[in-house]
Enzyme design. Sequence first.
Site, mmCIF file in Angstrom:
data_model
loop_
_atom_site.group_PDB
_atom_site.id
_atom_site.type_symbol
_atom_site.label_atom_id
_atom_site.label_comp_id
_atom_site.label_asym_id
_atom_site.label_seq_id
_atom_site.Cartn_x
_atom_site.Cartn_y
_atom_site.Cartn_z
ATOM 1 N N ASP A 72 -2.850 1.414 8.668
ATOM 2 C CA ASP A 72 -3.160 0.330 8.993
ATOM 3 C C ASP A 72 -2.224 -0.842 8.604
ATOM 4 O O ASP A 72 -1.366 -0.545 7.632
ATOM 5 C CB ASP A 72 -4.376 -0.443 9.774
ATOM 6 C CG ASP A 72 -4.832 -0.938 8.099
ATOM 7 O OD1 ASP A 72 -4.472 -1.239 7.413
ATOM 8 O OD2 ASP A 72 -6.278 -0.026 7.841
ATOM 9 N N LYS A 73 -1.346 -2.192 9.095
ATOM 10 C CA LYS A 73 -0.979 -2.526 9.094
ATOM 11 C C LYS A 73 -0.849 -3.360 7.295
ATOM 12 O O LYS A 73 -0.479 -3.503 6.370
ATOM 13 C CB LYS A 73 -0.968 -3.592 10.353
ATOM 14 C CG LYS A 73 0.091 -5.052 9.741
ATOM 15 C CD LYS A 73 0.158 -5.879 11.126
ATOM 16 C CE LYS A 73 0.699 -7.220 10.029
ATOM 17 N NZ LYS A 73 0.777 -8.543 11.655
#
Length: 264
Positions: A132-133
Amino acid sequence: MRGIAIRLRVSPMRPSRPASRYAIPSAPRHGLARVLSKMGVCSRSQAEKAIREGRVSVDGKVVLDPERPADADRQRILLDNEPIAASTRVYIAINKPRGLVVSAADERGRDTVYDLLKDAGLPWLGPVGRLDKASEGLLLLSNDSVWAARLTEPKHHVDKTYHVQVNDIPDQALLDRLIEGIVEEGERLAARRAVLLRHGEKNAWLEIVLDEGRNRHIRRLLAAHGIDVLRLIRVAIGALPLGDLPKGKWRHLTAEEVRALGEK
């Protein structure tokens, strides 16, 4: 009255011809979008988009249905009027920095890991799994969809190792509960291994190993026990370590590394 003898000439039966010579060729097994993806031409979603836009033809006819069966060995398939051919297989490792999205194109205009590959002269590559980011560390990309599936399908249980900084100092009882796992929204979340690496006065670093990864798996598992993640770094996939690859840089995997990961 004399009887009349009638002699019938019966031709010997000819042996039947091998059925295989007359077998009807088996039908193509995959839809057109999947064929393009498996050949490493583009991602499946990109292939579906190109097909619906009328940019793909099969044996001279434009196909608009991404699921229409196709066979690249027997049919002439064109993308943008150019014959498709299987791309050379490419396998790379990236040390993903925090803040980048693992996507070829982000609808919100955020920076992606593909910005790290600009002007690299690489063919289309798809991410092998996700980060994820807010997460960082080892990310694999390849245009070999079969190899990628071998690493990402839950049934293969390829270990992923993470170093996780948390806002607490977990005791052994809590580490055991992480391994025991929880059920959240119908999904079982558990760690295969969880150990305390080091700690200060207010936070600690854990090593957590997963053998399957669900969306935000570690963050959700720790949050269920009242613990927040401060940093999350993937340091290994299977036996492949992140090593000393600098943040934001990438490298080709060796043939031995590709083979070892695929054999897990």
